[in-house]
Design a protein around this motif. Structure first.
Motif, short mmCIF file in Angstrom:
data_model
loop_
_atom_site.label_atom_id
_atom_site.label_comp_id
_atom_site.label_asym_id
_atom_site.label_seq_id
_atom_site.Cartn_x
_atom_site.Cartn_y
_atom_site.Cartn_z
N THR A 194 106.36 9.47 147.53
CA THR A 194 105.57 10.42 146.73
C THR A 194 104.23 9.82 146.35
N ASN A 196 100.50 19.88 145.33
CA ASN A 196 101.85 20.04 144.80
C ASN A 196 102.78 20.67 145.84
N GLY A 236 106.25 19.03 147.36
CA GLY A 236 107.51 19.75 147.41
C GLY A 236 108.10 19.79 148.81
N PHE A 250 109.17 16.15 141.18
CA PHE A 250 107.82 16.17 140.60
C PHE A 250 107.69 15.25 139.40
N VAL A 299 104.65 13.06 139.99
CA VAL A 299 103.41 13.82 139.79
C VAL A 299 103.16 14.03 138.30
N GLY A 303 106.93 23.62 144.50
CA GLY A 303 105.56 23.37 144.91
C GLY A 303 104.73 24.64 145.00
N ALA A 342 103.58 25.84 141.54
CA ALA A 342 102.81 24.89 140.72
C ALA A 342 101.52 25.51 140.19
N TRP A 363 104.16 21.21 134.09
CA TRP A 363 105.42 20.63 134.52
C TRP A 363 106.51 20.81 133.48
#
Length: 510
Positions: free
Chosen positions: A41, A51, A55, A253, A256, A384, A387, A417
């Motif tokens: 990632t 994003n 995903g 995620f 992220v 994703g 997002a 998120w």
């Protein structure tokens, strides 16, 4: 060195193969530690991944597991498992060299090449894993399987922890977006490629017993239809689907969220990953003991809610103002998630085997794996895609207290998120509801299971006061190895006792 199966595998060749099986774990574990999980990632973010791309990358290892179904037909037709395992490993891990070269580029085209290389790597890995599992089942003796794979797990875990800490240190000393960071990522994937190719070379030196003659064609459709007719197993499949969707909607995620929203370095994410692995290792023996003593569902009824609460608790990281408090909160949550996911992973696999009828376990386990792959693969893709939708939304809730001495307000603001963690919590609650509908012999109430967990924990804490207790608390792989040996001895003693027991036709010794 031959890649052909052997009609006869001598005891010396088998022993040598088992030693190589443990040695190979050091190289394959190095490849996984340097090129998967948080590293993968982080590398995608380094290349400028959106994003949606994050995903999709998170979904590839799951969706490609569906290739194990046609791999069954390939293995049954070709019947050369070593060749399949070695060739898929060589071609797939060669893609890591392509990824290493991409570390010095950015943009849409490098990301698409990166995605294509990941699909090839994971797809061939799924086919090779199918051949590998069938091969190892015939190579490792049943009475030593636990001991052999305990040693292999020890190597895998140790390599992952050491290289994870080394990767965190390397990323910590290189600024994001710099040429040095390019070199670090390129070096990681290049090293992963080298260790992966060495792993394939070690695998090629292991003996493969000749497969027995084919009994006839395999009808996959009819094979997979059997579990769906089983009402209790169907309830398990609904739980598995909703559970996998819940956790994979949010967890891919985490990196992220921590890097982009909380503005921490990738090195801190790697530290969190190591913390989670350590908690996973330390808790595994506890859950294994409790699942053997009671039921898998009872352990799941404790671990699954705790894991879901920890995911929802990630919302708290965006509410605290003090960075040190946020760090401590994230470490605590990863300790909880690492410990509880150990129980979920162990018992969800065991309960699928336990609810499978004897003689038809292959179809049931394959169906369970398919449901897991589809649910876990679709969840991050949907995450994703949503997002941008959640990025433009914000929900604010203010809790206000007024009194004679003044007023106190506690604002709670949910942003991009945070919505993921909350949605995962709602889906997780539904999954836990579906779990309650599954019937398993020997289950106890969650409250009773929590009491057993506390008792086992108190016993462990008491043992820590002695040297033996310290060794037992820190040397989990060795403990697993000893447990496996004790189980083998117990089984042999029971068999010897049955052989000495007089039959109904034997004369009365009196």
């Amino acid at each position: 060195m031959s890649l052909h199966p052997q009609p006869v595998v001598t005891p010396d060749e088998r022993e040598r193969g088992l030693r190589l099986l443990v040695t190979e774990a050091a190289f394959s574990g190095g490849t996984a530690a340097l090129t998967t999980g948080v590293i993968l990632t982080a590398f995608a973010l380094h290349l400028g991944a959106t994003n949606v791309m994050v995903g999709v990358l998170a979904s590839v290892p799951f969706l490609t597991q569906l290739l194990q179904l046609p791999a069954i037909g390939l293995i049954e037709r070709w019947r050369r498992r070593k060749q399949i395992a070695v060739f898929t490993s060589l071609i797939g891990r060669a893609m890591l060299a392509v990824m290493a070269a991409l570390a010095f580029f950015s943009g849409t085209l490098p990301l698409l090449i990166f995605l294509g290389a990941q699909v090839i790597l994971c797809g061939l890995g799924a086919v090779g894993a199918c051949a590998w599992n069938a091969w190892m089942r015939d190579l490792a003796p049943e009475d030593r399987m636990g001991a052999v794979f305990a040693r292999r797990t020890m190597w895998l875990t140790g390599i992952s922890l050491v290289l994870g800490l080394a990767a965190a240190l390397a990323l910590d000393v290189t600024p994001p977006g710099s040429f040095k960071r390019d070199l670090v990522f390129g070096g990681m994937f290049a090293a992963g490629c080298i260790t992966g190719l060495i792993s394939a070379r070690v695998v090629a030196a292991m003996p493969e017993p000749l497969m027995p003659p084919a009994t006839g064609p395999i009808h996959l459709r009819e094979l997979l239809r059997q579990p769906l007719r089983d009402s209790n197993f169907s309830r398990l499949l609904i739980f598995v689907a909703s559970w996998q969707f819940a956790i994979n909607f949010a967890t891919p995620f985490f990196t992220v969220f921590i890097v982009r929203q909380l503005h921490f370095n990738i090195s801190f994410v790697m530290v969190l990953s190591v913390v989670s692995q350590i908690a996973n290792i330390l808790a595994l023996r506890l859950w294994g003991t409790l699942s053997d003593r009671f039921a898998n569902k009872s352990v799941l009824a404790v671990c699954a809610p705790a894991y879901i609460l920890a995911i929802v608790g990630m919302i708290g990281a965006s509410q605290f103002g003090d960075r040190n408090v946020v760090k401590l909160w994230l470490i605590l949550l990863h300790l909880v998630m690492g410990a509880t996911i150990a129980g979920v992973t162990l018992t969800s696999t065991n309960i699928a085997l336990k609810l499978s009828p004897k003689g038809a376990a292959t179809a049931y386990v394959a169906t369970n794996a398919m449901v897991t792959a589809v649910a876990a693969g679709l969840a991050p893709i949907l995450g994703g895609l949503l997002a941008d939708f959640f990025a433009a939304r914000q929900f604010e809730l203010v809790a206000r207290w007024s009194g004679p001495n003044g007023a106190f307000a506690l604002p709670i603001v949910l942003t991009q998120w945070d919505f993921y963690f909350l949605i995962a919590g709602f889906i997780g609650i539904y999954a836990i509801h579906r779990l309650s509908l599954i019937e398993e012999h020997g289950e106890i109430e969650p409250r009773e299971m929590m009491g057993q967990v506390l008792n086992e924990t108190r016993r462990t804490i008491r043992n820590i006061s002695s040297v033996a207790g310290l060794r037992g608390a820190t040397d989990l792989p060795a403990a697993l190895l000893r447990d496996a040996r004790l189980r083998v001895r117990l089984r042999r003693a029971q068999q010897a006792k049955l052989m000495r027991r007089p039959t109904a036709s034997s004369p009365d010794p009196r």
